[in-house]
Design an enzyme around this catalytic site. Sequence first.
Site, PDB file in Angstrom:
ATOM      1  N   LYS A   4      -1.027  -7.424  13.441  1.00 10.89           N
ATOM      2  CA  LYS A   4      -1.997  -6.524  12.819  1.00 10.89           C
ATOM      3  C   LYS A   4      -3.343  -6.796  13.474  1.00 10.89           C
ATOM      4  O   LYS A   4      -3.926  -7.872  13.324  1.00 10.89           O
ATOM      5  CB  LYS A   4      -2.073  -6.746  11.307  1.00 10.89           C
ATOM      6  CG  LYS A   4      -2.980  -5.722  10.616  1.00 10.89           C
ATOM      7  CD  LYS A   4      -2.915  -5.825   9.099  1.00 10.89           C
ATOM      8  CE  LYS A   4      -3.769  -4.715   8.474  1.00 10.89           C
ATOM      9  NZ  LYS A   4      -3.722  -4.712   7.005  1.00 10.89           N
ATOM     10  N   THR A  31       0.814  -1.217   0.000  1.00 12.86           N
ATOM     11  CA  THR A  31       0.000   0.000   0.000  1.00 12.86           C
ATOM     12  C   THR A  31       0.843   1.261   0.000  1.00 12.86           C
ATOM     13  O   THR A  31       0.468   2.272  -0.589  1.00 12.86           O
ATOM     14  CB  THR A  31      -0.930   0.007   1.224  1.00 12.86           C
ATOM     15  OG1 THR A  31      -1.739  -1.171   1.188  1.00 12.86           O
ATOM     16  CG2 THR A  31      -1.832   1.228   1.226  1.00 12.86           C
ATOM     17  N   GLU A  91      -6.191 -27.444  28.812  1.00 10.37           N
ATOM     18  CA  GLU A  91      -7.199 -28.486  28.593  1.00 10.37           C
ATOM     19  C   GLU A  91      -6.698 -29.608  27.696  1.00 10.37           C
ATOM     20  O   GLU A  91      -7.154 -30.750  27.807  1.00 10.37           O
ATOM     21  CB  GLU A  91      -8.459 -27.866  27.996  1.00 10.37           C
ATOM     22  CG  GLU A  91      -9.226 -26.956  28.951  1.00 10.37           C
ATOM     23  CD  GLU A  91     -10.503 -26.454  28.323  1.00 10.37           C
ATOM     24  OE1 GLU A  91     -11.373 -27.284  27.996  1.00 10.37           O
ATOM     25  OE2 GLU A  91     -10.631 -25.227  28.142  1.00 10.37           O
ATOM     26  N   TYR A 136      -7.523   1.094  -4.526  1.00  7.06           N
ATOM     27  CA  TYR A 136      -6.207   1.474  -5.051  1.00  7.06           C
ATOM     28  C   TYR A 136      -5.503   0.232  -5.581  1.00  7.06           C
ATOM     29  O   TYR A 136      -5.942  -0.904  -5.353  1.00  7.06           O
ATOM     30  CB  TYR A 136      -5.348   2.136  -3.960  1.00  7.06           C
ATOM     31  CG  TYR A 136      -5.000   1.212  -2.814  1.00  7.06           C
ATOM     32  CD1 TYR A 136      -3.809   0.487  -2.827  1.00  7.06           C
ATOM     33  CD2 TYR A 136      -5.851   1.044  -1.730  1.00  7.06           C
ATOM     34  CE1 TYR A 136      -3.493  -0.378  -1.792  1.00  7.06           C
ATOM     35  CE2 TYR A 136      -5.546   0.189  -0.699  1.00  7.06           C
ATOM     36  CZ  TYR A 136      -4.359  -0.531  -0.729  1.00  7.06           C
ATOM     37  OH  TYR A 136      -4.056  -1.388   0.286  1.00  7.06           O
ATOM     38  N   THR A 142       0.894  -4.239   4.510  1.00 10.19           N
ATOM     39  CA  THR A 142       0.606  -4.514   5.915  1.00 10.19           C
ATOM     40  C   THR A 142      -0.074  -5.861   6.166  1.00 10.19           C
ATOM     41  O   THR A 142      -0.020  -6.376   7.276  1.00 10.19           O
ATOM     42  CB  THR A 142      -0.281  -3.398   6.498  1.00 10.19           C
ATOM     43  OG1 THR A 142      -1.510  -3.342   5.768  1.00 10.19           O
ATOM     44  CG2 THR A 142       0.428  -2.057   6.432  1.00 10.19           C
ATOM     45  N   ASP A 143      -0.718  -6.434   5.152  1.00 11.50           N
ATOM     46  CA  ASP A 143      -1.504  -7.647   5.386  1.00 11.50           C
ATOM     47  C   ASP A 143      -0.667  -8.798   5.941  1.00 11.50           C
ATOM     48  O   ASP A 143      -1.123  -9.538   6.812  1.00 11.50           O
ATOM     49  CB  ASP A 143      -2.193  -8.100   4.086  1.00 11.50           C
ATOM     50  CG  ASP A 143      -3.391  -7.239   3.731  1.00 11.50           C
ATOM     51  OD1 ASP A 143      -3.794  -6.415   4.568  1.00 11.50           O
ATOM     52  OD2 ASP A 143      -3.917  -7.385   2.615  1.00 11.50           O
TER      53      ASP A 143
END
Length: 355
Positions: free
Chosen positions: A191, A39, A312, A52, A118-119
């Site tokens: 993120k 981005t 557990e 975009y 950023t993903d």
Amino acid sequence: MKTIQKHFKLIVTSLFLLINVTLVAQNLPNIIVCATGGTIAGAGASSTGSAYTSGQVKIEAMIDAVPNIRKLANLKGEQTANVGSQDMSVSVWLTLANRINELLASKDVDGIVVTHGTDTQEETAYFLNLVIKSDKPVVLTGSMRPSTALSAEGPLNLYNAVAVAANPKAKGYGVMVVMNHEIHSAHNVKKMITTPVQTFQSPEEGMLGKVSFGDVQFFHKPHGLHTTSSKFSITGVKELRRVDIVYGCADMSTDLMDIMVKAGAKGIVIAGVGDGNMNAGTLEAIKKITKAGVPVVRASRVPIGTVLLKGEVNDEEYGSVSSMELNPQKARVLLMLALLNKPSRADLQKMFLEY
């Protein structure tokens, strides 16, 4: 005669200024910016729209668009890749990591900045944290808004990332992520929100420090083994073993892991519910798969917290491994690197405790 003297003084003054500029440049640290797209290099048709296309702006143009950034360091840009981070791949990881190791081996390079979408930025950062063989700073940055957006934050993020990479105190901190004035370790950063600029957080241990318009302040050292203390190496490695992630939910299908193994998965990470839990059928499937030699790591779909070793689920009974505080996507990265060798279950659990 006066004209000659005047010209002579101008020449001397010009040479003096040139020498001063050269000396200043020589005294600045040398930082390489490796661009991968994302981005931060994106462009859209509207400054107020959300649509975009990633990777439209080349790295030298990005650097030149940031005022005063060259006062921080001697900068050189390299276009290592050009993808949206949703398309980030193991192949790009290996290319990027090998190039960074090559650059940092030079005495003429003092640090690296990586521009990245950023993903999947946290995954790339964590991968690099495990395979970079230098204590020189490596800093990832990006943006939540493309370069054409109203109030695009990419230029300031890049400025701050260069400031951190150029700071002598950043040596030994491993791979870092710098976004929104914050410095995060590759191990802890996540993120947390879909689109706002404050998306990157380190909820378990907090940010490493802050950077405000180039002013760098560190609070604490990063967690776990990394970079020069990491035993992982990608020298000569052309690919990593396939590891898949199963997302846990109510009444989850018990045959998902069998399907993944038949499709070629050499390891499985389960994004379990709560404390890495899952239904009884899936637990039995884990036992069968781990006995067949395919490692299974229990992580959690819950964004914050540690998957307990003795909660557990009894990992020793089912042959599984706890991811500890690593989320599913980072657990996958560590498992892929671990599978470069043939670790035992005990070896794997030790890795998740140490890294």
